[in-house]
Design an enzyme around this catalytic site. Structure first.
Site, PDB file in Angstrom:
ATOM      1  N   THR A  32       1.136  -1.655   0.116  1.00  0.00           N
ATOM      2  CA  THR A  32      -0.218   0.012   0.064  1.00  0.00           C
ATOM      3  C   THR A  32       0.730   1.153  -0.266  1.00  0.00           C
ATOM      4  O   THR A  32       0.744   1.922  -0.476  1.00  0.00           O
ATOM      5  CB  THR A  32      -0.894  -0.038   1.429  1.00  0.00           C
ATOM      6  OG1 THR A  32      -1.901  -0.935   0.944  1.00  0.00           O
ATOM      7  CG2 THR A  32      -2.003   1.408   1.629  1.00  0.00           C
ATOM      8  N   THR A  46       1.593  -4.637   4.275  1.00  0.00           N
ATOM      9  CA  THR A  46       1.363  -5.118   5.869  1.00  0.00           C
ATOM     10  C   THR A  46       0.485  -6.258   5.293  1.00  0.00           C
ATOM     11  O   THR A  46       1.175  -7.100   6.666  1.00  0.00           O
ATOM     12  CB  THR A  46       0.600  -4.050   6.841  1.00  0.00           C
ATOM     13  OG1 THR A  46      -0.685  -4.491   5.435  1.00  0.00           O
ATOM     14  CG2 THR A  46       0.940  -3.071   6.331  1.00  0.00           C
ATOM     15  N   ASP A  47      -0.036  -7.428   4.761  1.00  0.00           N
ATOM     16  CA  ASP A  47      -0.673  -8.433   4.557  1.00  0.00           C
ATOM     17  C   ASP A  47       0.118  -9.560   5.076  1.00  0.00           C
ATOM     18  O   ASP A  47      -0.196 -10.659   5.218  1.00  0.00           O
ATOM     19  CB  ASP A  47      -1.489  -9.039   3.592  1.00  0.00           C
ATOM     20  CG  ASP A  47      -2.709  -7.484   3.174  1.00  0.00           C
ATOM     21  OD1 ASP A  47      -2.855  -7.122   4.531  1.00  0.00           O
ATOM     22  OD2 ASP A  47      -3.152  -7.441   2.105  1.00  0.00           O
ATOM     23  N   GLN A  49      -3.204 -21.990  18.381  1.00  0.00           N
ATOM     24  CA  GLN A  49      -4.327 -20.986  17.820  1.00  0.00           C
ATOM     25  C   GLN A  49      -4.190 -19.040  19.195  1.00  0.00           C
ATOM     26  O   GLN A  49      -4.881 -18.435  18.515  1.00  0.00           O
ATOM     27  CB  GLN A  49      -5.749 -20.972  17.465  1.00  0.00           C
ATOM     28  CG  GLN A  49      -5.994 -22.126  16.580  1.00  0.00           C
ATOM     29  CD  GLN A  49      -6.840 -23.071  16.121  1.00  0.00           C
ATOM     30  OE1 GLN A  49      -8.451 -21.802  16.530  1.00  0.00           O
ATOM     31  NE2 GLN A  49      -6.739 -23.705  15.252  1.00  0.00           N
ATOM     32  N   CYS A  50      -3.938 -19.429  19.742  1.00  0.00           N
ATOM     33  CA  CYS A  50      -4.221 -18.716  21.018  1.00  0.00           C
ATOM     34  C   CYS A  50      -2.585 -17.731  20.722  1.00  0.00           C
ATOM     35  O   CYS A  50      -1.833 -17.828  20.539  1.00  0.00           O
ATOM     36  CB  CYS A  50      -3.069 -19.374  22.349  1.00  0.00           C
ATOM     37  SG  CYS A  50      -5.455 -19.724  23.334  1.00  0.00           S
ATOM     38  N   ASP A  73       1.236  -5.948  -5.170  1.00  0.00           N
ATOM     39  CA  ASP A  73       0.490  -6.434  -3.012  1.00  0.00           C
ATOM     40  C   ASP A  73       1.160  -7.684  -2.605  1.00  0.00           C
ATOM     41  O   ASP A  73       1.572  -8.757  -2.817  1.00  0.00           O
ATOM     42  CB  ASP A  73      -0.757  -6.752  -3.789  1.00  0.00           C
ATOM     43  CG  ASP A  73      -1.852  -6.735  -2.717  1.00  0.00           C
ATOM     44  OD1 ASP A  73      -1.516  -7.411  -1.622  1.00  0.00           O
ATOM     45  OD2 ASP A  73      -2.443  -5.667  -2.962  1.00  0.00           O
ATOM     46  N   SER A  74       1.400  -7.413  -1.188  1.00  0.00           N
ATOM     47  CA  SER A  74       2.226  -8.631  -0.469  1.00  0.00           C
ATOM     48  C   SER A  74       1.605  -9.607  -0.728  1.00  0.00           C
ATOM     49  O   SER A  74       1.919 -10.723  -0.212  1.00  0.00           O
ATOM     50  CB  SER A  74       2.651  -7.788   0.735  1.00  0.00           C
ATOM     51  OG  SER A  74       1.382  -8.283   1.887  1.00  0.00           O
ATOM     52  N   SER A  75       0.220 -10.001  -1.026  1.00  0.00           N
ATOM     53  CA  SER A  75      -0.809 -10.899  -0.780  1.00  0.00           C
ATOM     54  C   SER A  75      -0.192 -12.189  -1.765  1.00  0.00           C
ATOM     55  O   SER A  75      -0.352 -12.636  -1.868  1.00  0.00           O
ATOM     56  CB  SER A  75      -2.082 -10.799  -1.207  1.00  0.00           C
ATOM     57  OG  SER A  75      -3.083  -9.813  -0.080  1.00  0.00           O
TER      58      SER A  75
HETATM   59  N1  ASN Z   1      -2.529  -5.304   0.599  1.00  0.00           N
HETATM   60  C1  ASN Z   1      -1.936  -4.384   0.736  1.00  0.00           C
HETATM   61  C2  ASN Z   1      -0.349  -5.438   1.090  1.00  0.00           C
HETATM   62  O1  ASN Z   1       0.115  -6.031   1.775  1.00  0.00           O
HETATM   63  C3  ASN Z   1      -1.992  -4.369   2.764  1.00  0.00           C
HETATM   64  C4  ASN Z   1      -0.790  -3.060   2.596  1.00  0.00           C
HETATM   65  O2  ASN Z   1      -0.041  -2.696   2.548  1.00  0.00           O
HETATM   66  N2  ASN Z   1      -1.419  -2.167   3.730  1.00  0.00           N
HETATM   67  O3  ASN Z   1       0.710  -5.267  -0.071  1.00  0.00           O
END
Ligand code: ASN
Length: 363
Positions: free
Chosen positions: A35, A110-111, A299-300, A78-80
């Site tokens: 992002t 961030t993802d 999972q905690c 995009d990090s996804s």
């Molecule tokens: N979809 C974005 C990513 O991970 C989310 C972000 O960076 N805030 O690339």
């Protein structure tokens, strides 16, 4: 070293660095996407773009007192979309430029930042310089963006030195976000709408940014000086099996029966507990017999796995499944990829999976 890693252009950014001052450092900003560098496409969706003239979007960079160089990946993502191949490439890039720079900041979405930071932690053995991941929740250049604030502090952390000794303050792979510095193997994305996107799981933050930077020196790993070793393989035959009440035998067997599966994180309840149903135990036992490495991760968000504390986890212990202690799923998945990628024998693999390699578990 792939030729691609050698050929990416380096862009020097205008700063207030004083070339005559011996205390002036050289920092490399590696832009991967996320992002922080996104814009809106014709359909109104956020997409990554090339990040030239970064200093126009974040003008405070021009007041930074050290040399800054920008290296952008040719196709920011995009990090996804990040893959283990990207982690190997980033590790290669750090290796390629390690001698020429005093610290590194990786701009990343961030993802999956927590996965990438954990992966790089394993791939960069004997790291002696800071590698700080950061990004933003709102693209740089927009009003109310967190990009500039995150980046400037991340750069200051990469440049931080111990006041008296002058040695590197944070020689770790870490994540800096919303004023908190987190060890790379302890980070977890916990928020998608607020600025405080990350949490440090089961470990105190390494620093906090307020008016000044407040480092928790006792929590920062200081290793004896050794030559950086860049690892070049990750095993991708891994999976995650999150348990939930009602999970069927077909689902468990489908995951554990994936062709060429080498390792699997079993996400259990509480302190590492799971059903004791005979079919479930049999499915785990058969996977073990096929040589699949299983890591029991809770999972905690806080606490740890203690196999045998309850009857509902004793079968894991009896099957030789490795208890993940207080590791995060992100650090566990990448640890499996890393350790299995080393291609060691069964005894070494078990030892390495149980051992704290990069501060990912509290033994
Ligand atoms: N979809 C974005 C990513 O991970 C989310 C972000 O960076 N805030 O690339």
């Amino acid at each position: 070293m792939s030729p691609e890693a050698d050929n990416l252009p380096l862009l020097s950014l205008p700063t207030r660095a004083d070339a005559a001052d011996p205390a002036t450092l050289r920092l490399l900003i590696l832009y991967t996407g996320g992002t922080i560098g996104m814009t809106v496409n014709h359909a109104g969706e956020l997409v990554p773009m090339q990040f030239e003239r970064i200093e126009h979007k974040m003008p405070d960079l021009q007041r930074f007192p050290h040399h800054l160089t920008l290296l952008s990946l040719p196709e920011p993502f995009d990090s996804s979309n990040v893959t283990p191949a990207d982690w190997l490439f980033l590790a290669q890039l750090i290796g390629r430029h390690y001698a020429d720079f005093d610290g590194f900041v990786i701009l990343h979405g961030t993802d999956t930042m927590a996965y990438s930071a954990a992966a790089l932690s394993y791939l960069l053995e004997n790291l002696g310089k800071p590698v700080v991941f950061t990004g933003a929740q709102v693209p740089a250049g927009r009003s109310r963006s967190d990009a500039q604030r995150n980046l400037i502090s991340a750069l200051e952390i990469a440049a931080a030195r111990h006041p008296r000794a002058g040695t590197v303050r944070v020689p770790e792979v870490c994540v800096f976000f919303n004023d908190v510095l987190i060890r790379g193997t302890r980070a977890k994305k916990v928020e998608s709408q607020q600025f405080a996107a990350f949490k440090s799981e089961n470990y105190p933050p390494l620093a906090r940014a307020g008016i000044g930077l407040d480092f928790a020196d006792k929590s920062i790993r200081l290793l004896p000086a050794a030559r950086l070793r860049i690892h070049e393989t990750l095993e991708t035959g891994v999976a995650v099996l999150p348990l939930f009440p009602g999970i069927t035998e077909a689902v468990v067997r489908a995951v554990l029966g994936v062709p060429n599966l080498r390792g699997c994180v079993v996400e259990t309840y509480g302190s590492g507990n799971a059903p004791t149903t005979p079919w479930f135990i049999a499915a785990l036992a058969e996977a073990r017999q096929r040589g699949v490495w299983l890591l029991n991760v809770s999972q905690c968000e806080e606490g740890r796995v203690v196999q045998g504390l309850y009857e509902t986890s004793a079968h894991f212990r009896d099957l030789g499944i490795i208890g993940g202690d207080d590791i995060t799923t992100e650090a566990a998945v990448t640890k499996l990829m890393f350790v299995l990628g080393l291609g060691r024998n069964a005894a070494d693999t078990r030892r390495l999976l149980m051992q704290d390699l990069r501060g990912e578990i509290t033994p």
